[in-house]
Design an enzyme around this catalytic site. Structure first.
Site, mmCIF file in Angstrom:
data_model
loop_
_atom_site.group_PDB
_atom_site.id
_atom_site.type_symbol
_atom_site.label_atom_id
_atom_site.label_comp_id
_atom_site.label_asym_id
_atom_site.label_seq_id
_atom_site.Cartn_x
_atom_site.Cartn_y
_atom_site.Cartn_z
ATOM 1 N N ARG A 54 71.237 53.382 61.407
ATOM 2 C CA ARG A 54 71.326 53.376 62.872
ATOM 3 C C ARG A 54 72.256 52.225 63.246
ATOM 4 O O ARG A 54 72.697 51.458 62.419
ATOM 5 C CB ARG A 54 69.967 53.254 63.550
ATOM 6 N N GLY A 55 72.603 52.218 64.532
ATOM 7 C CA GLY A 55 73.594 51.242 64.991
ATOM 8 C C GLY A 55 74.915 51.951 65.171
ATOM 9 O O GLY A 55 75.383 52.632 64.249
ATOM 10 N N ALA A 56 75.539 51.818 66.325
ATOM 11 C CA ALA A 56 76.699 52.646 66.657
ATOM 12 C C ALA A 56 77.771 52.692 65.564
ATOM 13 O O ALA A 56 78.123 53.770 65.075
ATOM 14 C CB ALA A 56 77.278 52.175 67.990
ATOM 15 N N ARG A 97 72.958 62.398 67.056
ATOM 16 C CA ARG A 97 72.532 61.468 68.115
ATOM 17 C C ARG A 97 73.625 61.471 69.191
ATOM 18 O O ARG A 97 74.810 61.511 68.860
ATOM 19 C CB ARG A 97 72.288 60.042 67.599
ATOM 20 N N GLN A 206 63.770 47.003 66.276
ATOM 21 C CA GLN A 206 64.979 46.583 65.565
ATOM 22 C C GLN A 206 65.122 45.056 65.570
ATOM 23 O O GLN A 206 65.679 44.471 64.657
ATOM 24 C CB GLN A 206 66.238 47.186 66.207
ATOM 25 N N ASP A 247 76.632 50.677 72.416
ATOM 26 C CA ASP A 247 76.741 52.008 71.828
ATOM 27 C C ASP A 247 77.847 52.820 72.472
ATOM 28 O O ASP A 247 78.344 53.784 71.883
ATOM 29 C CB ASP A 247 75.397 52.736 71.943
ATOM 30 N N ASN A 257 73.670 50.388 75.960
ATOM 31 C CA ASN A 257 73.096 49.693 74.814
ATOM 32 C C ASN A 257 71.604 49.950 74.782
ATOM 33 O O ASN A 257 71.048 50.648 75.642
ATOM 34 C CB ASN A 257 73.409 48.185 74.896
ATOM 35 N N LYS A 258 70.936 49.391 73.781
ATOM 36 C CA LYS A 258 69.504 49.608 73.606
ATOM 37 C C LYS A 258 68.722 49.407 74.898
ATOM 38 O O LYS A 258 69.004 48.461 75.647
ATOM 39 C CB LYS A 258 68.978 48.666 72.520
HETATM 40 C C1 LIG Z 1 76.344 47.254 66.604
HETATM 41 S S1 LIG Z 1 75.841 48.451 67.707
HETATM 42 C C2 LIG Z 1 74.132 48.432 67.497
HETATM 43 C C3 LIG Z 1 73.451 49.101 68.654
HETATM 44 O O1 LIG Z 1 72.793 50.294 68.202
HETATM 45 C C4 LIG Z 1 71.411 50.137 68.466
HETATM 46 O O2 LIG Z 1 70.777 51.347 68.761
HETATM 47 P P1 LIG Z 1 69.974 52.132 67.592
HETATM 48 O O3 LIG Z 1 69.234 51.100 66.791
HETATM 49 O O4 LIG Z 1 69.072 53.071 68.374
HETATM 50 O O5 LIG Z 1 71.024 52.870 66.799
HETATM 51 C C5 LIG Z 1 71.375 49.206 69.640
HETATM 52 O O6 LIG Z 1 71.728 49.847 70.847
HETATM 53 C C6 LIG Z 1 72.396 48.201 69.219
HETATM 54 O O7 LIG Z 1 72.896 47.368 70.223
#
Ligand SMILES: CSC[C@H]1O[C@H](OP(=O)(O)O)[C@H](O)[C@@H]1O
Length: 359
Positions: A54-56, A97, A206, A247, A257-258
């Protein structure tokens, strides 16, 4: 600084082994370190959907490798029908996603390789090379942003400071080093970090499971706090910066973002704390005019009603959007590998994306 960051690199969320994509299963970190292997698009799409990875940026990198895996599989099945089957596989990856634009940016890059070889045999080697290049470019972008972001922090204050971050925008969310955590790592190496406050970031945690672990591994002073303690910390905690990833950033500088980032942005502005958003240009979507157009992922109610899979309440309706949108007017600085944008506007974003560095 670059060499120090590279020497300190410990965590890699994904490994490409030529025909096998290995993913560090982020659902069980940090208490377990387990690897999951993907050999086709369906396995890769499921791993993205289920947040194994996960993570953009990391999602985009995984999807690119997923296309390389799918091409191998489909070409081995049919030397003539592989293109149609591969197109379906890419749709599967695209549906994994909806919010992180890096996923679609990476798939488009892989499609360009296929288009450049239209009417020819399957460009397996070129697809592998393109996915590896996307991975390496993200890692390089993180190193560049770490330096630029650290210099912004130092520009405003040269003393060690209290920082607050949300979710995980670290090595685990990227090709290496992290976006927001890359800046924090560089700031720590430059003596600019007194302490980092990491929001636990409900419901997926996270922050407490990934960010605090990453920073502790690097010897960065960090503590976990409840998301609901952020307001108190911003009022009482001597915090000078809120530093987060993204994101999707739209053409006017709005930031998805989150979930919880928007309320942090409002609180930061109220308490005269600066908000820094750190993201590679693969996170910038110039096709969307504003954040109102960003698709916000809604995830299962179970993520709210269960912890570690165990129910904490009865079966109840739950509202679980996992991203929100912060208007550009609440963002003090956006750090990208192309340059730094302060008080982002549509014109400044256009200039960044068309002409490169503003600073
Ligand atoms: C470096 S971008 C990481 C970004 O992605 C996370 O979302 P997720 O854990 O649901 O993929 C979160 O928004 C972070 O800021």
């Amino acid at each position: 600084m670059r060499e120090q960051l590279i020497r300190a690199e410990q965590i890699k969320p994904l490994e490409w082994r030529g025909g096998v994509l290995r993913l560090l299963d982020q659902r069980v970190l940090p208490l377990q370190q387990a690897w999951l292997e993907c050999r086709d698009a369906a396995q890769t799409a499921a791993a993205i959907r289920d947040m194994v990875v996960r993570g953009a940026p990391a999602i985009g990198i995984a999807a690119a490798y997923g296309v390389a895996l799918a091409a191998r599989q489909r070409h081995a099945e049919s030397a003539t029908g592989w293109r149609a089957a591969l197109a379906e596989d890419m749709q599967l990856l695209a549906a994994s996603r909806p919010t992180a634009v890096n996923l679609f940016w990476a798939l488009e890059r892989m499609q360009q390789v296929l288009d450049a070889h239209a009417g020819q045999d399957c460009p397996l080697a070129q697809l592998d090379a393109a996915a590896i290049a996307i991975h390496e470019a993200d890692r390089e972008a993180n190193l560049c942003m770490a330096q630029l972001g650290m210099e912004v922090i130092r520009h405003y204050c040269e003393a060690p400071q209290h920082l607050l971050t949300h979710c995980n925008a670290g090595a685990l969310a990227t090709g290496g080093f992290g976006t927001a955590l890359g800046v924090i790592r560089a700031a720590h190496l430059a003596g600019l970090v007194e302490h980092v406050h990491a929001d636990e970031t409900r419901p997926w945690l996270q922050g407490s499971r990934l960010t605090a672990w990453e920073l502790a591994c690097d010897g960065v002073p960090v503590s976990v706090n409840a998301d609901s303690a952020a307001a108190h910390l911003l009022r009482e905690g001597d915090i000078t910066w809120v530093i987060v990833g993204a994101d999707r950033i739209t053409a006017n500088g709005d930031v998805a973002n989150k979930i919880g980032t928007y309320q942090l942005a409002v609180l930061a502005r109220f308490h005269d704390v600066r908000l820094m958003v750190v993201a590679p240009s693969s996170t910038i979507d110039m096709q969307l005019a504003s954040g109102a157009d960003i698709p916000i992922e809604q995830r299962s109610a179970d993520e709210l009603l269960r912890v570690a899979g165990q129910p904490v309440t009865t079966e109840l309706p739950a509202f679980n959007p996992v991203f929100d949108v912060t208007p550009a007017s609440l963002v003090d600085v956006i750090v990208t590998e192309r340059g730094v944008v302060e008080q982002p506007t549509a014109e400044k974003m256009r200039q960044l994306m068309q002409e490169g560095a503003l600073h």
